[in-house]
Write a protein that holds these residues in place. Structure first.
Motif, PDB file in Angstrom:
ATOM      1  N   THR A  65       0.811  -1.231   0.000  1.00  0.00           N
ATOM      2  CA  THR A  65       0.000   0.000   0.000  1.00  0.00           C
ATOM      3  C   THR A  65       0.842   1.278   0.000  1.00  0.00           C
ATOM      4  OG1 THR A  65      -0.167  -0.097   2.417  1.00  0.00           O
ATOM      5  CG2 THR A  65      -1.969  -1.097   1.139  1.00  0.00           C
ATOM      6  N   ARG A  66       2.170   1.146  -0.097  1.00  0.00           N
ATOM      7  CA  ARG A  66       3.015   2.351  -0.120  1.00  0.00           C
ATOM      8  C   ARG A  66       2.865   3.063  -1.456  1.00  0.00           C
ATOM      9  NH1 ARG A  66       2.420   4.009   3.908  1.00  0.00           N
ATOM     10  NH2 ARG A  66       0.927   2.355   3.774  1.00  0.00           N
ATOM     11  N   GLU A  67       2.645   4.369  -1.328  1.00  0.00           N
ATOM     12  CA  GLU A  67       2.569   5.244  -2.490  1.00  0.00           C
ATOM     13  C   GLU A  67       3.801   6.142  -2.475  1.00  0.00           C
ATOM     14  OE1 GLU A  67      -1.184   7.295  -2.791  1.00  0.00           O
ATOM     15  OE2 GLU A  67      -2.258   5.591  -1.916  1.00  0.00           O
ATOM     16  N   TRP A  68       4.065   6.780  -3.605  1.00  0.00           N
ATOM     17  CA  TRP A  68       5.262   7.633  -3.689  1.00  0.00           C
ATOM     18  C   TRP A  68       5.210   8.792  -2.703  1.00  0.00           C
ATOM     19  CZ3 TRP A  68       9.395   5.606  -5.077  1.00  0.00           C
ATOM     20  CH2 TRP A  68       9.415   4.600  -6.032  1.00  0.00           C
ATOM     21  N   ARG A  69       4.021   9.193  -2.292  1.00  0.00           N
ATOM     22  CA  ARG A  69       3.913  10.279  -1.309  1.00  0.00           C
ATOM     23  C   ARG A  69       4.478   9.864   0.049  1.00  0.00           C
ATOM     24  NH1 ARG A  69      -0.763   9.720   1.969  1.00  0.00           N
ATOM     25  NH2 ARG A  69      -2.041   7.950   1.304  1.00  0.00           N
ATOM     26  N   HIS A  70       4.662   8.560   0.269  1.00  0.00           N
ATOM     27  CA  HIS A  70       5.223   8.062   1.523  1.00  0.00           C
ATOM     28  C   HIS A  70       6.747   8.015   1.516  1.00  0.00           C
ATOM     29  CE1 HIS A  70       1.151   5.969   1.541  1.00  0.00           C
ATOM     30  NE2 HIS A  70       1.109   6.816   2.564  1.00  0.00           N
ATOM     31  N   VAL A  71       7.339   8.264   0.356  1.00  0.00           N
ATOM     32  CA  VAL A  71       8.795   8.160   0.209  1.00  0.00           C
ATOM     33  C   VAL A  71       9.394   9.562   0.143  1.00  0.00           C
ATOM     34  CG1 VAL A  71      10.676   7.299  -1.233  1.00  0.00           C
ATOM     35  CG2 VAL A  71       8.543   5.997  -1.062  1.00  0.00           C
ATOM     36  N   ASN A  72      10.389   9.812   0.987  1.00  0.00           N
ATOM     37  CA  ASN A  72      11.096  11.084   0.959  1.00  0.00           C
ATOM     38  C   ASN A  72      12.566  10.791   0.674  1.00  0.00           C
ATOM     39  OD1 ASN A  72      12.594  13.441   1.689  1.00  0.00           O
ATOM     40  ND2 ASN A  72      10.835  14.162   2.868  1.00  0.00           N
ATOM     41  N   PHE A  73      12.961  10.994  -0.584  1.00  0.00           N
ATOM     42  CA  PHE A  73      14.337  10.706  -0.980  1.00  0.00           C
ATOM     43  C   PHE A  73      15.326  11.677  -0.348  1.00  0.00           C
ATOM     44  CE2 PHE A  73      12.223   8.325  -4.415  1.00  0.00           C
ATOM     45  CZ  PHE A  73      12.940   7.143  -4.342  1.00  0.00           C
ATOM     46  N   GLU A  74      14.911  12.928  -0.125  1.00  0.00           N
ATOM     47  CA  GLU A  74      15.815  13.911   0.489  1.00  0.00           C
ATOM     48  C   GLU A  74      16.212  13.500   1.911  1.00  0.00           C
ATOM     49  OE1 GLU A  74      14.167  17.837   0.271  1.00  0.00           O
ATOM     50  OE2 GLU A  74      13.925  17.711  -1.911  1.00  0.00           O
ATOM     51  N   GLY A  76      15.703  10.387   3.006  1.00  0.00           N
ATOM     52  CA  GLY A  76      16.025   8.962   2.973  1.00  0.00           C
ATOM     53  C   GLY A  76      15.106   8.145   3.856  1.00  0.00           C
ATOM     54  N   GLU A  77      13.801   8.490   3.837  1.00  0.00           N
ATOM     55  CA  GLU A  77      12.835   7.819   4.709  1.00  0.00           C
ATOM     56  C   GLU A  77      11.596   7.387   3.937  1.00  0.00           C
ATOM     57  OE1 GLU A  77      13.631  10.387   8.798  1.00  0.00           O
ATOM     58  OE2 GLU A  77      11.895  10.862   7.557  1.00  0.00           O
ATOM     59  N   ILE A  78      10.995   6.326   4.421  1.00  0.00           N
ATOM     60  CA  ILE A  78       9.687   5.909   3.938  1.00  0.00           C
ATOM     61  C   ILE A  78       8.811   5.744   5.172  1.00  0.00           C
ATOM     62  CG2 ILE A  78      10.346   3.461   3.864  1.00  0.00           C
ATOM     63  CD1 ILE A  78       8.401   3.252   1.389  1.00  0.00           C
ATOM     64  N   ILE A  79       7.560   6.171   5.067  1.00  0.00           N
ATOM     65  CA  ILE A  79       6.701   6.181   6.255  1.00  0.00           C
ATOM     66  C   ILE A  79       5.488   5.272   6.112  1.00  0.00           C
ATOM     67  CG2 ILE A  79       7.369   8.516   6.903  1.00  0.00           C
ATOM     68  CD1 ILE A  79       4.528   9.377   5.943  1.00  0.00           C
TER      69      ILE A  79
END
Length: 172
Positions: A65-74, A76-79
């Protein structure tokens, strides 16, 4: 716990319901060789899901269910947002601490970008089959486990594996 009929006064006594103790504690883990054998037989989209689960210990549904809005490349986290987990608590995973995981997510983003360029449609899902949400990995999992000689392994074994790895590294 009180039953609705008891609370309403229509059931004067609660029936005696014996508690059943179930011994179903699983103890299966993946070692690196088993994981490598399994991934070799998984289709690429499912291999990406399995790799993420192997490193994070997240549950299958939490990953799918992870969407790209959950990923922060700057950062380095996924929530995982509150409510997306079994416990109801949110979690943040610092994927930048694991180069293999950071590379996986960058490759997933590049793949999503390629699909978006080719089709003109936005890919919401971090893990997708041609841009569409992966709903199940069950059949691919069974087939790969059989070919890899890992009968009886389940995706939840990754959770135990990751927890053991983190505990050994001193992470609470």
């Amino acid at each position: 716990r009180r039953f609705p009929l008891h609370r309403a006064g229509r059931l004067p006594l609660l029936p005696a319901i014996p508690q059943v103790h179930v011994e179903n504690t699983r103890t299966s883990f993946f070692d690196d060789d088993e994981f490598a054998r399994l991934v070799k037989y998984l289709p690429a989209p499912v291999a990406a899901v399995a790799t993420f689960m192997f490193w994070t210990g997240w549950r299958r549904n939490e990953v799918l269910t992870r969407e790209w809005r959950h990923v922060n490349f700057e950062r380095g986290e996924i929530i995982l947002e509150a409510g997306d987990t079994k416990s109801g608590d949110g979690r943040t995973f610092p994927f930048s601490a694991l180069p293999a995981l950071a590379e996986l997510l960058k490759a997933q983003r590049a793949h999503a970008d390629e699909i978006e360029r080719r089709t003109g449609q936005i890919v919401r899902w971090v893990f997708s089959r041609d841009g569409k949400k992966i709903v199940s990995i069950r059949q691919s999992w069974r087939t790969a486990c059989k070919k890899a000689g890992l009968i009886g392994k389940i995706p939840h074994d990754f959770r135990r594996t990751a927890v053991r790895r983190l505990e050994r590294a001193g992470v609470p």
